[in-house]
Design a protein around this motif. Sequence first.
Motif, mmCIF file in Angstrom:
data_model
loop_
_atom_site.group_PDB
_atom_site.id
_atom_site.type_symbol
_atom_site.label_atom_id
_atom_site.label_comp_id
_atom_site.label_asym_id
_atom_site.label_seq_id
_atom_site.Cartn_x
_atom_site.Cartn_y
_atom_site.Cartn_z
ATOM 1 N N VAL A 38 0.838 -1.198 0.000
ATOM 2 C CA VAL A 38 0.000 0.000 0.000
ATOM 3 C C VAL A 38 0.879 1.255 0.000
ATOM 4 O O VAL A 38 0.437 2.330 -0.418
ATOM 5 C CB VAL A 38 -0.931 -0.023 1.236
ATOM 6 C CG1 VAL A 38 -1.711 1.278 1.367
ATOM 7 C CG2 VAL A 38 -1.897 -1.201 1.155
ATOM 8 N N ASP A 39 2.140 1.114 0.416
ATOM 9 C CA ASP A 39 3.050 2.282 0.432
ATOM 10 C C ASP A 39 3.567 2.644 -0.959
ATOM 11 O O ASP A 39 4.452 3.485 -1.099
ATOM 12 C CB ASP A 39 4.211 2.048 1.403
ATOM 13 C CG ASP A 39 5.167 0.934 0.961
ATOM 14 O OD1 ASP A 39 5.079 0.472 -0.203
ATOM 15 O OD2 ASP A 39 6.011 0.524 1.781
ATOM 16 N N LYS A 40 3.033 1.963 -2.005
ATOM 17 C CA LYS A 40 3.319 2.247 -3.420
ATOM 18 C C LYS A 40 4.700 1.761 -3.868
ATOM 19 O O LYS A 40 5.128 2.051 -4.991
ATOM 20 C CB LYS A 40 3.207 3.756 -3.732
ATOM 21 C CG LYS A 40 1.919 4.396 -3.272
ATOM 22 C CD LYS A 40 1.928 5.900 -3.503
ATOM 23 C CE LYS A 40 0.753 6.584 -2.838
ATOM 24 N NZ LYS A 40 0.794 8.059 -3.008
ATOM 25 N N PHE A 57 10.343 2.705 -6.663
ATOM 26 C CA PHE A 57 9.163 3.562 -6.707
ATOM 27 C C PHE A 57 8.852 3.916 -8.158
ATOM 28 O O PHE A 57 9.752 4.040 -8.976
ATOM 29 C CB PHE A 57 9.379 4.848 -5.898
ATOM 30 C CG PHE A 57 9.420 4.632 -4.413
ATOM 31 C CD1 PHE A 57 8.241 4.520 -3.691
ATOM 32 C CD2 PHE A 57 10.631 4.538 -3.741
ATOM 33 C CE1 PHE A 57 8.274 4.327 -2.317
ATOM 34 C CE2 PHE A 57 10.671 4.344 -2.375
ATOM 35 C CZ PHE A 57 9.478 4.231 -1.659
ATOM 36 N N GLY A 58 7.577 4.062 -8.458
ATOM 37 C CA GLY A 58 7.158 4.396 -9.817
ATOM 38 C C GLY A 58 5.650 4.504 -9.892
ATOM 39 O O GLY A 58 5.103 5.381 -10.560
ATOM 40 N N HIS A 59 4.975 3.616 -9.185
ATOM 41 C CA HIS A 59 3.512 3.678 -9.134
ATOM 42 C C HIS A 59 3.052 4.846 -8.266
ATOM 43 O O HIS A 59 3.712 5.198 -7.284
ATOM 44 C CB HIS A 59 2.943 2.362 -8.591
ATOM 45 C CG HIS A 59 2.973 1.236 -9.570
ATOM 46 N ND1 HIS A 59 2.205 1.216 -10.708
ATOM 47 C CD2 HIS A 59 3.696 0.073 -9.575
ATOM 48 C CE1 HIS A 59 2.428 0.092 -11.374
ATOM 49 N NE2 HIS A 59 3.342 -0.613 -10.711
ATOM 50 N N SER A 79 -1.362 -1.839 -10.334
ATOM 51 C CA SER A 79 -1.594 -0.813 -9.314
ATOM 52 C C SER A 79 -2.972 -0.184 -9.443
ATOM 53 O O SER A 79 -3.598 -0.217 -10.510
ATOM 54 C CB SER A 79 -0.529 0.282 -9.441
ATOM 55 O OG SER A 79 -0.817 1.381 -8.602
ATOM 56 N N LYS A 80 -3.399 0.417 -8.343
ATOM 57 C CA LYS A 80 -4.638 1.188 -8.370
ATOM 58 C C LYS A 80 -4.493 2.469 -9.178
ATOM 59 O O LYS A 80 -5.499 3.151 -9.451
ATOM 60 C CB LYS A 80 -5.072 1.536 -6.938
ATOM 61 C CG LYS A 80 -5.689 0.371 -6.183
ATOM 62 C CD LYS A 80 -6.263 0.839 -4.849
ATOM 63 C CE LYS A 80 -6.964 -0.278 -4.124
ATOM 64 N NZ LYS A 80 -7.564 0.179 -2.841
ATOM 65 N N ASP A 81 -3.260 2.804 -9.610
ATOM 66 C CA ASP A 81 -3.073 3.998 -10.451
ATOM 67 C C ASP A 81 -3.425 3.733 -11.909
ATOM 68 O O ASP A 81 -3.133 4.538 -12.785
ATOM 69 C CB ASP A 81 -1.650 4.537 -10.318
ATOM 70 C CG ASP A 81 -0.594 3.584 -10.877
ATOM 71 O OD1 ASP A 81 -0.953 2.550 -11.496
ATOM 72 O OD2 ASP A 81 0.613 3.876 -10.708
ATOM 73 N N THR A 102 -9.117 1.729 -17.459
ATOM 74 C CA THR A 102 -9.683 3.016 -17.065
ATOM 75 C C THR A 102 -10.026 3.078 -15.575
ATOM 76 O O THR A 102 -10.665 4.020 -15.120
ATOM 77 C CB THR A 102 -10.952 3.305 -17.884
ATOM 78 O OG1 THR A 102 -11.899 2.247 -17.670
ATOM 79 C CG2 THR A 102 -10.628 3.400 -19.369
ATOM 80 N N ALA A 103 -9.608 2.046 -14.829
ATOM 81 C CA ALA A 103 -9.822 2.013 -13.378
ATOM 82 C C ALA A 103 -8.695 1.193 -12.752
ATOM 83 O O ALA A 103 -7.794 0.716 -13.457
ATOM 84 C CB ALA A 103 -11.195 1.412 -13.052
ATOM 85 N N ALA A 104 -8.742 1.040 -11.449
ATOM 86 C CA ALA A 104 -7.681 0.325 -10.735
ATOM 87 C C ALA A 104 -7.434 -1.055 -11.328
ATOM 88 O O ALA A 104 -8.373 -1.778 -11.670
ATOM 89 C CB ALA A 104 -8.067 0.194 -9.259
ATOM 90 N N VAL A 105 -6.155 -1.427 -11.454
ATOM 91 C CA VAL A 105 -5.785 -2.764 -11.932
ATOM 92 C C VAL A 105 -5.536 -3.622 -10.694
ATOM 93 O O VAL A 105 -4.716 -3.283 -9.840
ATOM 94 C CB VAL A 105 -4.523 -2.715 -12.821
ATOM 95 C CG1 VAL A 105 -4.248 -4.085 -13.409
ATOM 96 C CG2 VAL A 105 -4.690 -1.671 -13.924
ATOM 97 N N ARG A 106 -6.246 -4.742 -10.596
ATOM 98 C CA ARG A 106 -6.232 -5.555 -9.380
ATOM 99 C C ARG A 106 -5.218 -6.694 -9.406
ATOM 100 O O ARG A 106 -4.779 -7.158 -8.357
ATOM 101 C CB ARG A 106 -7.622 -6.146 -9.139
ATOM 102 C CG ARG A 106 -8.668 -5.101 -8.823
ATOM 103 C CD ARG A 106 -8.488 -4.558 -7.427
ATOM 104 N NE ARG A 106 -9.472 -3.511 -7.109
ATOM 105 C CZ ARG A 106 -9.589 -2.939 -5.933
ATOM 106 N NH1 ARG A 106 -8.776 -3.304 -4.948
ATOM 107 N NH2 ARG A 106 -10.483 -1.988 -5.713
#
Length: 427
Positions: A38-40, A57-59, A79-81, A102-106
Amino acid sequence: MASVMEDPTLERHFKGHRDAVTCADFSPNSKQLASGSVDKSLMIWNLALKTRAYRYFGHQDVITGVQFSPSGNLVATSSKDRTVRLWTPTMKGESTMFKAHTAAVRSVAFSHDGQRLVTASDDKSIKVWSVRGQCFNYSLNQHTNWVRCARFSPDGRLIASCGDDRSVRLWDTSTKRCINCFTDYVGSTTFVDFNSSGTCIASSGADSSLKIWDLRTNRLIQQYQVHSAGINTFSFHPSDNYLISGSSDSTVKILDLLEGRLIYTLHGHKGAVITVAFSRTGEVFASGGTDGQVLMWRTNFDTKSYRDVLQQHGRRSTPDPPPHLSDIHPRVPHLHRPQSADIQVSSMHYMHWLTQANLCSPDFSTLVMHVCDFAQTVSVLEERLTLTEDKLKECLHHQATILEDVRASGERRRTYSEGIDGSPHFT
Protein backbone atom coordinates in the motif's frame (compact mmCIF):
# COMPACT_ATOMS: atom_id res chain seq x y z
CA MET A 1 2.84 -35.61 17.98
CA ALA A 2 5.04 -35.23 14.91
CA SER A 3 8.53 -33.87 15.37
CA VAL A 4 9.05 -30.14 14.96
CA MET A 5 11.09 -30.64 11.80
CA GLU A 6 8.06 -32.15 10.06
CA ASP A 7 6.02 -28.98 10.61
CA PRO A 8 6.35 -25.67 8.74
CA THR A 9 8.79 -23.35 10.47
CA LEU A 10 9.20 -19.61 10.29
CA GLU A 11 12.58 -19.12 8.64
CA ARG A 12 12.86 -15.36 8.10
CA HIS A 13 10.84 -12.19 8.30
CA PHE A 14 11.38 -9.07 6.23
CA LYS A 15 10.57 -5.55 7.37
CA GLY A 16 10.87 -2.63 4.99
CA HIS A 17 7.38 -1.74 3.80
CA ARG A 18 5.74 1.17 5.59
CA ASP A 19 2.20 -0.13 5.11
CA ALA A 20 0.27 -3.31 4.33
CA VAL A 21 1.88 -5.90 2.05
CA THR A 22 -0.58 -6.73 -0.72
CA CYS A 23 1.28 -9.18 -2.98
CA ALA A 24 4.37 -11.41 -3.12
CA ASP A 25 6.10 -13.78 -5.52
CA PHE A 26 9.33 -15.82 -5.63
CA SER A 27 11.75 -15.71 -8.54
CA PRO A 28 12.00 -18.96 -10.55
CA ASN A 29 15.41 -19.75 -9.03
CA SER A 30 14.13 -18.94 -5.50
CA LYS A 31 16.95 -16.44 -4.95
CA GLN A 32 14.68 -13.40 -4.76
CA LEU A 33 11.29 -12.55 -3.31
CA ALA A 34 9.26 -9.62 -4.63
CA SER A 35 6.58 -7.82 -2.61
CA GLY A 36 4.26 -4.91 -3.27
CA SER A 37 2.56 -2.65 -0.77
CA VAL A 38 0.00 0.00 0.00
CA ASP A 39 3.05 2.28 0.43
CA LYS A 40 3.32 2.25 -3.42
CA SER A 41 6.75 0.57 -3.38
CA LEU A 42 8.02 -2.66 -4.90
CA MET A 43 10.70 -4.44 -2.88
CA ILE A 44 13.01 -7.18 -4.14
CA TRP A 45 14.40 -9.18 -1.24
CA ASN A 46 17.61 -11.05 -2.04
CA LEU A 47 17.36 -14.28 -0.07
CA ALA A 48 21.10 -14.84 0.27
CA LEU A 49 22.17 -13.81 3.76
CA LYS A 50 23.74 -10.39 4.28
CA THR A 51 22.60 -9.03 0.91
CA ARG A 52 20.62 -5.83 0.61
CA ALA A 53 17.08 -5.48 -0.65
CA TYR A 54 16.02 -3.23 -3.54
CA ARG A 55 13.19 -0.73 -3.17
CA TYR A 56 11.58 0.68 -6.31
CA PHE A 57 9.16 3.56 -6.71
CA GLY A 58 7.16 4.40 -9.82
CA HIS A 59 3.51 3.68 -9.13
CA GLN A 60 1.36 6.54 -7.91
CA ASP A 61 -1.00 4.38 -5.86
CA VAL A 62 -1.27 1.02 -4.08
CA ILE A 63 0.52 -1.91 -5.77
CA THR A 64 -2.03 -4.71 -6.03
CA GLY A 65 -0.18 -7.51 -7.81
CA VAL A 66 3.34 -8.73 -8.54
CA GLN A 67 4.83 -11.62 -10.49
CA PHE A 68 8.23 -12.67 -11.81
CA SER A 69 8.47 -13.67 -15.46
CA PRO A 70 9.22 -17.39 -16.08
CA SER A 71 12.81 -16.46 -16.98
CA GLY A 72 13.16 -14.34 -13.85
CA ASN A 73 14.59 -11.32 -15.70
CA LEU A 74 11.40 -9.23 -15.39
CA VAL A 75 8.91 -8.39 -12.64
CA ALA A 76 5.38 -7.24 -13.48
CA THR A 77 3.30 -5.13 -11.10
CA SER A 78 -0.27 -3.82 -11.19
CA SER A 79 -1.59 -0.81 -9.31
CA LYS A 80 -4.64 1.19 -8.37
CA ASP A 81 -3.07 4.00 -10.45
CA ARG A 82 -4.56 2.15 -13.49
CA THR A 83 -1.16 1.09 -14.83
CA VAL A 84 1.00 -2.00 -15.18
CA ARG A 85 4.80 -1.83 -14.96
CA LEU A 86 7.58 -4.15 -16.07
CA TRP A 87 10.71 -3.93 -13.93
CA THR A 88 14.22 -5.31 -14.22
CA PRO A 89 15.05 -6.67 -10.74
CA THR A 90 18.51 -5.15 -10.53
CA MET A 91 20.00 -2.28 -8.55
CA LYS A 92 18.78 0.30 -11.08
CA GLY A 93 15.24 -1.06 -11.16
CA GLU A 94 14.25 0.47 -14.49
CA SER A 95 10.62 0.03 -15.51
CA THR A 96 8.28 0.35 -18.48
CA MET A 97 4.68 1.47 -17.99
CA PHE A 98 1.64 -0.07 -19.73
CA LYS A 99 -1.68 1.74 -19.66
CA ALA A 100 -5.05 0.79 -21.12
CA HIS A 101 -7.37 0.22 -18.14
CA THR A 102 -9.68 3.02 -17.07
CA ALA A 103 -9.82 2.01 -13.38
CA ALA A 104 -7.68 0.33 -10.73
CA VAL A 105 -5.79 -2.76 -11.93
CA ARG A 106 -6.23 -5.55 -9.38
CA SER A 107 -3.92 -8.32 -10.63
CA VAL A 108 -1.21 -9.11 -13.16
CA ALA A 109 0.21 -12.47 -14.32
CA PHE A 110 2.54 -13.80 -17.00
CA SER A 111 1.68 -16.61 -19.39
CA HIS A 112 3.89 -19.65 -18.82
CA ASP A 113 5.92 -18.90 -21.95
CA GLY A 114 6.52 -15.36 -20.70
CA GLN A 115 5.22 -13.77 -23.91
CA ARG A 116 1.95 -12.34 -22.59
CA LEU A 117 0.49 -10.63 -19.54
CA VAL A 118 -3.10 -10.79 -18.29
CA THR A 119 -4.57 -8.10 -16.03
CA ALA A 120 -7.87 -7.69 -14.17
CA SER A 121 -9.42 -4.34 -13.37
CA ASP A 122 -12.20 -2.43 -11.66
CA ASP A 123 -13.25 -1.30 -15.15
CA LYS A 124 -14.89 -4.79 -15.37
CA SER A 125 -12.44 -5.96 -18.05
CA ILE A 126 -9.59 -8.44 -18.45
CA LYS A 127 -6.81 -7.34 -20.77
CA VAL A 128 -4.09 -9.33 -22.47
CA TRP A 129 -0.75 -7.67 -23.31
CA SER A 130 2.28 -8.50 -25.42
CA VAL A 131 5.48 -8.49 -23.34
CA ARG A 132 7.82 -8.27 -26.32
CA GLY A 133 5.79 -5.60 -28.10
CA GLN A 134 5.02 -3.89 -24.79
CA CYS A 135 1.50 -3.17 -25.96
CA PHE A 136 -2.14 -4.00 -25.24
CA ASN A 137 -3.60 -6.81 -27.39
CA TYR A 138 -7.27 -7.37 -26.56
CA SER A 139 -9.96 -7.21 -23.84
CA LEU A 140 -12.36 -9.79 -22.44
CA ASN A 141 -15.63 -8.24 -21.30
CA GLN A 142 -18.48 -10.13 -19.64
CA HIS A 143 -18.03 -9.49 -15.95
CA THR A 144 -20.68 -7.15 -14.57
CA ASN A 145 -18.63 -5.81 -11.65
CA TRP A 146 -15.00 -5.30 -10.62
CA VAL A 147 -12.67 -8.07 -11.74
CA ARG A 148 -10.38 -9.11 -8.88
CA CYS A 149 -8.03 -11.62 -10.46
CA ALA A 150 -7.10 -13.27 -13.77
CA ARG A 151 -4.65 -16.10 -14.53
CA PHE A 152 -3.42 -18.03 -17.58
CA SER A 153 -3.65 -21.81 -17.67
CA PRO A 154 -0.27 -23.62 -17.85
CA ASP A 155 -0.69 -24.23 -21.60
CA GLY A 156 -1.84 -20.65 -22.24
CA ARG A 157 -5.06 -21.71 -23.96
CA LEU A 158 -7.38 -20.59 -21.16
CA ILE A 159 -7.77 -17.65 -18.80
CA ALA A 160 -9.63 -17.90 -15.49
CA SER A 161 -11.04 -14.74 -13.90
CA CYS A 162 -13.16 -13.82 -10.89
CA GLY A 163 -14.77 -10.71 -9.49
CA ASP A 164 -17.31 -8.88 -7.42
CA ASP A 165 -20.14 -10.16 -9.63
CA ARG A 166 -19.79 -13.43 -7.65
CA SER A 167 -18.69 -15.40 -10.68
CA VAL A 168 -15.65 -17.32 -11.90
CA ARG A 169 -15.29 -17.25 -15.67
CA LEU A 170 -13.25 -19.36 -18.04
CA TRP A 171 -12.07 -17.85 -21.36
CA ASP A 172 -10.70 -19.38 -24.55
CA THR A 173 -7.70 -17.27 -25.62
CA SER A 174 -8.01 -18.31 -29.28
CA THR A 175 -11.68 -17.37 -29.73
CA LYS A 176 -11.61 -14.71 -26.98
CA ARG A 177 -14.95 -15.97 -25.71
CA CYS A 178 -16.21 -17.00 -22.28
CA ILE A 179 -16.69 -20.77 -22.40
CA ASN A 180 -17.85 -21.40 -18.84
CA CYS A 181 -19.10 -19.56 -15.77
CA PHE A 182 -19.32 -20.78 -12.17
CA THR A 183 -21.66 -18.77 -9.92
CA ASP A 184 -21.90 -20.63 -6.61
CA TYR A 185 -20.62 -17.83 -4.36
CA VAL A 186 -22.59 -15.85 -1.81
CA GLY A 187 -20.24 -12.83 -1.95
CA SER A 188 -17.36 -11.57 -4.07
CA THR A 189 -14.84 -14.03 -5.50
CA THR A 190 -11.43 -12.76 -4.46
CA PHE A 191 -8.83 -14.99 -6.13
CA VAL A 192 -8.56 -17.67 -8.80
CA ASP A 193 -5.76 -19.86 -10.13
CA PHE A 194 -5.01 -23.08 -12.02
CA ASN A 195 -3.23 -26.03 -10.49
CA SER A 196 0.12 -26.90 -12.10
CA SER A 197 -1.35 -29.52 -14.41
CA GLY A 198 -4.13 -27.22 -15.63
CA THR A 199 -6.89 -29.76 -14.98
CA CYS A 200 -8.47 -27.81 -12.13
CA ILE A 201 -9.03 -24.27 -10.93
CA ALA A 202 -9.51 -23.10 -7.38
CA SER A 203 -11.34 -19.96 -6.34
CA SER A 204 -11.79 -18.23 -3.01
CA GLY A 205 -14.49 -15.94 -1.74
CA ALA A 206 -15.29 -13.16 0.68
CA ASP A 207 -17.72 -15.71 2.20
CA SER A 208 -14.60 -17.57 3.51
CA SER A 209 -15.11 -20.51 1.15
CA LEU A 210 -12.56 -22.14 -1.12
CA LYS A 211 -13.70 -24.31 -4.03
CA ILE A 212 -11.88 -26.55 -6.49
CA TRP A 213 -13.41 -27.35 -9.87
CA ASP A 214 -12.49 -30.10 -12.35
CA LEU A 215 -12.39 -28.40 -15.75
CA ARG A 216 -12.87 -31.62 -17.70
CA THR A 217 -16.20 -32.42 -16.07
CA ASN A 218 -17.12 -28.89 -14.89
CA ARG A 219 -17.78 -30.40 -11.48
CA LEU A 220 -17.12 -28.95 -8.06
CA ILE A 221 -14.90 -31.63 -6.50
CA GLN A 222 -13.81 -30.01 -3.23
CA GLN A 223 -15.11 -27.25 -0.98
CA TYR A 224 -13.55 -25.93 2.22
CA GLN A 225 -14.89 -23.54 4.85
CA VAL A 226 -11.96 -23.47 7.28
CA HIS A 227 -11.43 -19.72 7.78
CA SER A 228 -13.57 -17.51 10.00
CA ALA A 229 -13.35 -14.52 7.62
CA GLY A 230 -12.94 -13.89 3.91
CA ILE A 231 -10.07 -15.56 2.01
CA ASN A 232 -7.89 -13.02 0.22
CA THR A 233 -5.49 -15.32 -1.61
CA PHE A 234 -4.17 -18.86 -1.95
CA SER A 235 -1.36 -20.78 -3.64
CA PHE A 236 -1.06 -24.35 -4.93
CA HIS A 237 2.00 -26.36 -3.95
CA PRO A 238 3.88 -27.39 -7.15
CA SER A 239 2.94 -31.03 -6.46
CA ASP A 240 -0.77 -30.06 -6.37
CA ASN A 241 -1.03 -32.08 -3.14
CA TYR A 242 -1.28 -29.04 -0.86
CA LEU A 243 -2.73 -25.54 -0.89
CA ILE A 244 -2.10 -22.56 1.39
CA SER A 245 -4.63 -19.77 1.96
CA GLY A 246 -4.47 -16.36 3.62
CA SER A 247 -7.45 -14.74 5.26
CA SER A 248 -8.71 -11.63 7.01
CA ASP A 249 -8.94 -13.82 10.15
CA SER A 250 -5.13 -13.28 10.45
CA THR A 251 -4.22 -16.90 9.72
CA VAL A 252 -2.52 -18.92 7.02
CA LYS A 253 -4.02 -22.37 6.61
CA ILE A 254 -2.53 -25.39 4.86
CA LEU A 255 -4.84 -27.91 3.22
CA ASP A 256 -3.98 -31.46 2.23
CA LEU A 257 -5.90 -31.82 -1.03
CA LEU A 258 -5.43 -35.57 -1.39
CA GLU A 259 -6.78 -36.34 2.06
CA GLY A 260 -9.22 -33.43 1.89
CA ARG A 261 -8.46 -31.86 5.26
CA LEU A 262 -6.93 -28.91 7.07
CA ILE A 263 -3.50 -29.91 8.42
CA TYR A 264 -1.94 -26.68 9.73
CA THR A 265 -2.99 -23.25 10.95
CA LEU A 266 -0.20 -20.66 11.12
CA HIS A 267 -0.47 -17.57 13.33
CA GLY A 268 2.31 -15.21 12.38
CA HIS A 269 0.60 -11.98 11.33
CA LYS A 270 -1.02 -9.29 13.44
CA GLY A 271 -3.90 -8.49 11.13
CA ALA A 272 -5.31 -9.74 7.85
CA VAL A 273 -3.15 -11.96 5.63
CA ILE A 274 -3.45 -10.48 2.14
CA THR A 275 -0.95 -12.56 0.14
CA VAL A 276 0.61 -16.04 0.20
CA ALA A 277 2.87 -17.71 -2.36
CA PHE A 278 4.82 -20.95 -2.67
CA SER A 279 8.26 -20.88 -4.25
CA ARG A 280 8.57 -22.68 -7.60
CA THR A 281 10.01 -25.75 -5.87
CA GLY A 282 7.60 -25.65 -2.95
CA GLU A 283 10.41 -25.76 -0.38
CA VAL A 284 9.41 -22.39 1.09
CA PHE A 285 6.41 -20.09 1.03
CA ALA A 286 5.81 -16.45 1.86
CA SER A 287 2.96 -14.54 3.48
CA GLY A 288 2.26 -10.84 3.84
CA GLY A 289 -0.43 -8.73 5.42
CA THR A 290 -1.67 -5.57 7.00
CA ASP A 291 1.11 -5.64 9.61
CA GLY A 292 3.59 -4.67 6.86
CA GLN A 293 5.67 -7.83 7.33
CA VAL A 294 6.72 -10.44 4.81
CA LEU A 295 7.23 -13.82 6.49
CA MET A 296 9.10 -16.68 4.82
CA TRP A 297 8.31 -20.20 6.00
CA ARG A 298 10.14 -23.48 5.45
CA THR A 299 7.55 -25.97 4.17
CA ASN A 300 9.07 -29.18 5.66
CA PHE A 301 5.90 -31.28 5.50
CA ASP A 302 6.25 -31.84 1.74
CA THR A 303 9.60 -33.64 2.18
CA LYS A 304 7.84 -36.73 3.50
CA SER A 305 6.25 -39.34 1.26
CA TYR A 306 2.50 -39.09 1.06
CA ARG A 307 2.14 -42.49 2.75
CA ASP A 308 4.15 -41.18 5.72
CA VAL A 309 1.92 -38.11 5.88
CA LEU A 310 -1.18 -40.31 5.93
CA GLN A 311 0.30 -42.48 8.69
CA GLN A 312 1.27 -39.39 10.67
CA HIS A 313 -2.22 -37.94 10.40
CA GLY A 314 -3.74 -41.28 11.29
CA ARG A 315 -1.71 -41.38 14.51
CA ARG A 316 -2.63 -37.78 15.34
CA SER A 317 -6.36 -38.08 14.61
CA THR A 318 -8.52 -37.24 17.65
CA PRO A 319 -12.07 -36.02 18.22
CA ASP A 320 -10.54 -32.53 18.19
CA PRO A 321 -10.08 -30.57 14.95
CA PRO A 322 -7.40 -31.82 12.50
CA PRO A 323 -3.80 -31.35 13.66
CA HIS A 324 -2.37 -27.91 13.22
CA LEU A 325 0.72 -25.96 14.12
CA SER A 326 0.84 -24.02 17.36
CA ASP A 327 1.49 -20.31 17.12
CA ILE A 328 4.96 -19.70 15.74
CA HIS A 329 5.34 -15.91 15.68
CA PRO A 330 4.42 -14.53 18.08
CA ARG A 331 3.88 -17.43 20.50
CA VAL A 332 0.57 -16.88 22.28
CA PRO A 333 -2.08 -19.26 23.67
CA HIS A 334 -4.01 -20.91 20.85
CA LEU A 335 -7.36 -22.61 21.26
CA HIS A 336 -8.73 -25.38 19.08
CA ARG A 337 -11.97 -24.54 17.40
CA PRO A 338 -14.51 -27.15 16.27
CA GLN A 339 -14.01 -28.24 12.71
CA SER A 340 -16.49 -26.75 10.30
CA ALA A 341 -19.03 -29.19 8.97
CA ASP A 342 -18.80 -27.43 5.63
CA ILE A 343 -15.70 -29.23 4.34
CA GLN A 344 -17.00 -31.17 1.38
CA VAL A 345 -14.55 -33.35 -0.49
CA SER A 346 -14.76 -35.89 -3.25
CA SER A 347 -11.31 -37.40 -2.61
CA MET A 348 -11.67 -40.27 -5.07
CA HIS A 349 -12.57 -37.81 -7.83
CA TYR A 350 -9.58 -35.64 -6.90
CA MET A 351 -7.35 -38.74 -6.94
CA HIS A 352 -8.69 -39.62 -10.39
CA TRP A 353 -7.77 -36.30 -12.05
CA LEU A 354 -4.52 -36.06 -10.13
CA THR A 355 -3.55 -39.57 -11.27
CA GLN A 356 -4.17 -38.63 -14.90
CA ALA A 357 -2.32 -35.34 -14.53
CA ASN A 358 0.74 -36.90 -12.86
CA LEU A 359 0.84 -40.30 -14.57
CA CYS A 360 4.38 -39.72 -15.85
CA SER A 361 5.77 -38.45 -12.54
CA PRO A 362 8.23 -40.90 -10.89
CA ASP A 363 7.15 -39.81 -7.41
CA PHE A 364 3.51 -40.25 -8.28
CA SER A 365 4.19 -43.65 -9.89
CA THR A 366 5.75 -44.70 -6.60
CA LEU A 367 2.68 -43.44 -4.75
CA VAL A 368 0.38 -45.35 -7.11
CA MET A 369 2.51 -48.47 -6.60
CA HIS A 370 2.18 -48.09 -2.82
CA VAL A 371 -1.58 -47.61 -3.15
CA CYS A 372 -1.79 -50.78 -5.28
CA ASP A 373 0.29 -52.67 -2.70
CA PHE A 374 -2.00 -51.40 0.03
CA ALA A 375 -5.07 -52.51 -1.96
CA GLN A 376 -3.54 -55.97 -2.46
CA THR A 377 -2.75 -56.19 1.26
CA VAL A 378 -6.33 -55.28 2.13
CA SER A 379 -7.56 -57.92 -0.34
CA VAL A 380 -5.34 -60.59 1.23
CA LEU A 381 -6.50 -59.60 4.71
CA GLU A 382 -10.12 -59.82 3.60
CA GLU A 383 -9.50 -63.30 2.21
CA ARG A 384 -7.80 -64.38 5.43
CA LEU A 385 -10.65 -62.93 7.48
CA THR A 386 -13.15 -64.86 5.36
CA LEU A 387 -11.17 -68.09 5.82
CA THR A 388 -10.98 -67.44 9.57
CA GLU A 389 -14.72 -66.88 9.75
CA ASP A 390 -15.31 -70.12 7.80
CA LYS A 391 -12.98 -72.04 10.13
CA LEU A 392 -14.71 -70.58 13.17
CA LYS A 393 -18.13 -71.55 11.81
CA GLU A 394 -16.82 -75.05 11.09
CA CYS A 395 -15.41 -75.35 14.63
CA LEU A 396 -18.67 -74.16 16.17
CA HIS A 397 -20.64 -76.60 14.04
CA HIS A 398 -18.29 -79.44 14.99
CA GLN A 399 -18.56 -78.48 18.67
CA ALA A 400 -22.34 -78.45 18.45
CA THR A 401 -22.29 -81.90 16.83
CA ILE A 402 -20.08 -83.25 19.61
CA LEU A 403 -22.38 -81.81 22.28
CA GLU A 404 -25.39 -83.43 20.62
CA ASP A 405 -23.55 -86.76 20.46
CA VAL A 406 -22.61 -86.45 24.16
CA ARG A 407 -26.22 -85.70 25.10
CA ALA A 408 -27.50 -88.59 22.99
CA SER A 409 -24.94 -90.96 24.48
CA GLY A 410 -25.90 -89.85 27.99
CA GLU A 411 -29.56 -90.46 27.30
CA ARG A 412 -28.82 -93.94 25.91
CA ARG A 413 -26.79 -94.86 29.00
CA ARG A 414 -29.55 -93.55 31.26
CA THR A 415 -32.22 -95.57 29.40
CA TYR A 416 -30.07 -98.69 29.51
CA SER A 417 -29.51 -98.26 33.26
CA GLU A 418 -33.22 -97.85 33.92
CA GLY A 419 -33.91 -100.97 31.87
CA ILE A 420 -31.52 -103.05 33.97
CA ASP A 421 -32.96 -101.77 37.26
CA GLY A 422 -36.54 -102.69 36.25
CA SER A 423 -35.86 -106.21 34.78
CA PRO A 424 -36.94 -109.45 36.66
CA HIS A 425 -34.32 -111.45 38.66
CA PHE A 426 -34.10 -115.25 38.31
CA THR A 427 -32.54 -117.57 40.83
